[in-house]
Design a protein around this motif. Sequence first.
Motif, PDB file in Angstrom:
ATOM      1  N   ILE A  25       0.787  -1.076  -0.006  1.00 37.66           N
ATOM      2  CA  ILE A  25      -0.004   0.117   0.036  1.00 37.66           C
ATOM      3  C   ILE A  25       0.753   1.406  -0.078  1.00 37.66           C
ATOM      4  O   ILE A  25       0.419   2.461   0.170  1.00 37.66           O
ATOM      5  CB  ILE A  25      -0.917  -0.036   0.988  1.00 37.66           C
ATOM      6  CG1 ILE A  25      -0.406  -0.041   2.322  1.00 37.66           C
ATOM      7  CG2 ILE A  25      -1.946  -1.093   1.096  1.00 37.66           C
ATOM      8  CD1 ILE A  25      -1.209   0.057   3.876  1.00 37.66           C
ATOM      9  N   ILE A 314      -2.861  -8.868   7.654  1.00 41.43           N
ATOM     10  CA  ILE A 314      -3.474  -8.314   6.408  1.00 41.43           C
ATOM     11  C   ILE A 314      -4.654  -7.373   6.700  1.00 41.43           C
ATOM     12  O   ILE A 314      -4.939  -6.520   6.189  1.00 41.43           O
ATOM     13  CB  ILE A 314      -3.823  -9.639   5.720  1.00 41.43           C
ATOM     14  CG1 ILE A 314      -4.449  -9.407   4.228  1.00 41.43           C
ATOM     15  CG2 ILE A 314      -4.859 -10.586   6.367  1.00 41.43           C
ATOM     16  CD1 ILE A 314      -4.563 -10.427   3.233  1.00 41.43           C
ATOM     17  N   LYS A 318      -5.049  -3.506   5.783  1.00 41.10           N
ATOM     18  CA  LYS A 318      -6.505  -3.137   4.858  1.00 41.10           C
ATOM     19  C   LYS A 318      -6.785  -1.998   5.610  1.00 41.10           C
ATOM     20  O   LYS A 318      -7.428  -1.140   5.146  1.00 41.10           O
ATOM     21  CB  LYS A 318      -7.176  -4.190   4.833  1.00 41.10           C
ATOM     22  CG  LYS A 318      -6.840  -5.328   3.723  1.00 41.10           C
ATOM     23  CD  LYS A 318      -7.931  -6.427   3.582  1.00 41.10           C
ATOM     24  CE  LYS A 318      -9.181  -5.934   3.117  1.00 41.10           C
ATOM     25  NZ  LYS A 318     -10.255  -6.821   3.237  1.00 41.10           N
ATOM     26  N   CYS A 319      -6.997  -2.289   6.925  1.00 38.27           N
ATOM     27  CA  CYS A 319      -7.340  -0.839   7.807  1.00 38.27           C
ATOM     28  C   CYS A 319      -6.699   0.490   7.483  1.00 38.27           C
ATOM     29  O   CYS A 319      -7.162   1.479   7.245  1.00 38.27           O
ATOM     30  CB  CYS A 319      -7.492  -1.122   9.297  1.00 38.27           C
ATOM     31  SG  CYS A 319      -8.792  -2.552   9.506  1.00 38.27           S
ATOM     32  N   ARG A 321      -4.872   0.958   4.761  1.00 34.62           N
ATOM     33  CA  ARG A 321      -5.059   1.446   3.417  1.00 34.62           C
ATOM     34  C   ARG A 321      -6.326   2.223   3.358  1.00 34.62           C
ATOM     35  O   ARG A 321      -6.455   3.041   2.466  1.00 34.62           O
ATOM     36  CB  ARG A 321      -5.165   0.083   2.567  1.00 34.62           C
ATOM     37  CG  ARG A 321      -5.393   0.211   1.139  1.00 34.62           C
ATOM     38  CD  ARG A 321      -5.654  -0.945   0.304  1.00 34.62           C
ATOM     39  NE  ARG A 321      -6.812  -1.538   0.790  1.00 34.62           N
ATOM     40  CZ  ARG A 321      -7.391  -2.776   0.666  1.00 34.62           C
ATOM     41  NH1 ARG A 321      -6.433  -3.603  -0.238  1.00 34.62           N
ATOM     42  NH2 ARG A 321      -8.495  -3.301   0.811  1.00 34.62           N
ATOM     43  N   ASP A 322      -7.395   1.740   4.047  1.00 34.19           N
ATOM     44  CA  ASP A 322      -8.946   2.298   3.547  1.00 34.19           C
ATOM     45  C   ASP A 322      -9.443   3.197   4.226  1.00 34.19           C
ATOM     46  O   ASP A 322     -10.557   3.670   4.060  1.00 34.19           O
ATOM     47  CB  ASP A 322      -9.793   0.944   3.497  1.00 34.19           C
ATOM     48  CG  ASP A 322      -9.522  -0.027   2.360  1.00 34.19           C
ATOM     49  OD1 ASP A 322      -8.720   0.050   1.524  1.00 34.19           O
ATOM     50  OD2 ASP A 322      -9.995  -1.309   2.665  1.00 34.19           O
ATOM     51  N   TRP A 391      -8.058  -9.608   0.051  1.00 32.43           N
ATOM     52  CA  TRP A 391      -7.353  -8.373   0.061  1.00 32.43           C
ATOM     53  C   TRP A 391      -7.788  -7.138  -0.691  1.00 32.43           C
ATOM     54  O   TRP A 391      -7.851  -6.154  -0.527  1.00 32.43           O
ATOM     55  CB  TRP A 391      -5.994  -8.664  -0.382  1.00 32.43           C
ATOM     56  CG  TRP A 391      -5.408  -7.352  -0.937  1.00 32.43           C
ATOM     57  CD1 TRP A 391      -4.586  -6.802  -1.826  1.00 32.43           C
ATOM     58  CD2 TRP A 391      -4.405  -6.670   0.125  1.00 32.43           C
ATOM     59  NE1 TRP A 391      -3.979  -5.794  -1.470  1.00 32.43           N
ATOM     60  CE2 TRP A 391      -3.702  -5.705  -0.249  1.00 32.43           C
ATOM     61  CE3 TRP A 391      -4.331  -6.675   1.588  1.00 32.43           C
ATOM     62  CZ2 TRP A 391      -2.820  -4.716   0.345  1.00 32.43           C
ATOM     63  CZ3 TRP A 391      -3.365  -5.777   2.261  1.00 32.43           C
ATOM     64  CH2 TRP A 391      -2.688  -4.830   1.634  1.00 32.43           C
ATOM     65  N   ASN A 392      -8.727  -7.485  -1.716  1.00 28.76           N
ATOM     66  CA  ASN A 392      -9.371  -6.665  -2.627  1.00 28.76           C
ATOM     67  C   ASN A 392     -10.636  -5.922  -2.026  1.00 28.76           C
ATOM     68  O   ASN A 392     -11.156  -4.875  -2.774  1.00 28.76           O
ATOM     69  CB  ASN A 392      -9.776  -7.305  -4.017  1.00 28.76           C
ATOM     70  CG  ASN A 392      -8.171  -7.769  -4.699  1.00 28.76           C
ATOM     71  OD1 ASN A 392      -7.269  -6.899  -4.690  1.00 28.76           O
ATOM     72  ND2 ASN A 392      -8.327  -8.636  -5.071  1.00 28.76           N
ATOM     73  N   GLU A 393     -11.108  -6.789  -1.062  1.00 27.27           N
ATOM     74  CA  GLU A 393     -12.493  -5.997  -0.480  1.00 27.27           C
ATOM     75  C   GLU A 393     -12.220  -4.835   0.389  1.00 27.27           C
ATOM     76  O   GLU A 393     -11.246  -5.057   1.295  1.00 27.27           O
ATOM     77  CB  GLU A 393     -13.083  -7.101   0.288  1.00 27.27           C
ATOM     78  CG  GLU A 393     -14.534  -6.705   1.100  1.00 27.27           C
ATOM     79  CD  GLU A 393     -15.176  -7.801   1.594  1.00 27.27           C
ATOM     80  OE1 GLU A 393     -16.059  -7.408   2.319  1.00 27.27           O
ATOM     81  OE2 GLU A 393     -14.491  -8.734   1.880  1.00 27.27           O
ATOM     82  N   LYS A 394     -13.001  -3.758   0.312  1.00 28.31           N
ATOM     83  CA  LYS A 394     -12.502  -2.420   0.697  1.00 28.31           C
ATOM     84  C   LYS A 394     -13.121  -2.717   2.120  1.00 28.31           C
ATOM     85  O   LYS A 394     -14.210  -3.081   2.581  1.00 28.31           O
ATOM     86  CB  LYS A 394     -13.112  -1.509  -0.078  1.00 28.31           C
ATOM     87  CG  LYS A 394     -12.848  -0.060   0.869  1.00 28.31           C
ATOM     88  CD  LYS A 394     -13.255   1.028  -0.298  1.00 28.31           C
ATOM     89  CE  LYS A 394     -12.689   2.396   0.340  1.00 28.31           C
ATOM     90  NZ  LYS A 394     -11.639   2.633   0.464  1.00 28.31           N
ATOM     91  N   ILE A 395     -12.571  -2.048   3.264  1.00 25.35           N
ATOM     92  CA  ILE A 395     -12.915  -1.915   4.640  1.00 25.35           C
ATOM     93  C   ILE A 395     -13.761  -0.667   4.824  1.00 25.35           C
ATOM     94  O   ILE A 395     -13.081   0.439   4.337  1.00 25.35           O
ATOM     95  CB  ILE A 395     -11.846  -1.791   5.636  1.00 25.35           C
ATOM     96  CG1 ILE A 395     -11.324  -3.456   5.648  1.00 25.35           C
ATOM     97  CG2 ILE A 395     -12.371  -1.707   7.185  1.00 25.35           C
ATOM     98  CD1 ILE A 395     -10.307  -3.941   6.663  1.00 25.35           C
TER      99      ILE A 395
END
Length: 396
Positions: A25, A314, A318-319, A321-322, A391-395
């Motif tokens: 990211i 992971i 994601k957190c 990143r989003d 991984w591709n699912e947005k939080i």
Amino acid sequence: MIEKKAILIGCGISGPVMALFLKRIGIETIIYEAQTQYRDDVGAFLGISPNGLNVLKELMPLENILTDFTPGKMAFFNGKNKNIGEIDNANQTELYGAETVQLKRGLLNKAIREVAIANGINIELGKKLTSITQTEKTATVFFNDGTSATADFIIGCDGIHSTTRKLLFPNGPKPVYTGLLSTGGLTKLANVQNLYGSIRMIFGERAFFAYAVSNLGDVWWFNNISREKEPSRNELTAMELNHLKNTLLALHKNDPEPITDIIKSANKVEIYPVYDIPFLEKWHRGRVCLIGDSAHATAPHIGQGASLALEDTIVLAKCIRDLPSLEAAFAKFQALRQDRVKKIVREARKVGNNKRAPNKFQQFFRDLLLPFFVKMEAKKMDWVYSYKVDWNEKII
């Protein structure tokens, strides 16, 4: 989020994996490790189940680590060598995408670290953390060699005895001794190759013992000893090999073969007290967040410590990143992970309590009821193994 640089404390299993997800990211990371050299020979082995392996599959082919392993199928025996239950993993790959295995800790550490280095992750050794300071926009770490480093945020990946956690929450709960010592090791023994295919779990007369034959024909084993008083670290490290082996032989003298032969053949035995951590109210403060055993150490009895730490990496990446701020990312991370972790930690405590040496009356009912409990536990583990992060699912 404008954060572009992170400091990771600890280069065990979760540190390099966390670094690789942060790199994805666009966040530059540096890992600081207290040890002065890589100790891939320290520690025996650990279990990795599908939920952890599916995280590793995001970063490397599993073939990289399946060079020396034992299968994860479990067969349970009482002290008279009677089979009293089994947990078969034959359909795990079909159901979850991977199958539980036991891996050498050093082999796993090295494989993950080499992927990180190959991807440009910088690792500095001999950096023992002594303090942390924070400002509104940065966080700084100080080391015992007089050096320091500053970044946008810090992630503590430094295990159950985490210095990061102690500095972040000096009045927080300490690791709790569970009343069990764990010993284990790797050895060679003739005429055991026919036992390949499962971990044999023996509820012995006075202590629990487990062993498995690896794909290379070696014997991997561990033992749990009930001991009410918590030992000091110096007490365990000072124990001579012959004294330790004689202690184990006395405990298992009436238990089925090849337990005594395994103990006699060992030229090295790892020994350590088993701990877990009372639940932390928070896993983060300001620009510092804890993951893995630093935040939620679990006893090793259901083989989920490493897999939970891998899940953390992971989810936290994601957190970050989003979500729009570190505060929001760290809070969401804990909210997403806390209930699952608590449930698994409680289950590990329960299994550990069952390994304490029972009296004859308790042994009778354990052997009578264990086959039913094993079947129930195998079904209950579906929610653990089926956990998978897209991984591709947005939080949000």
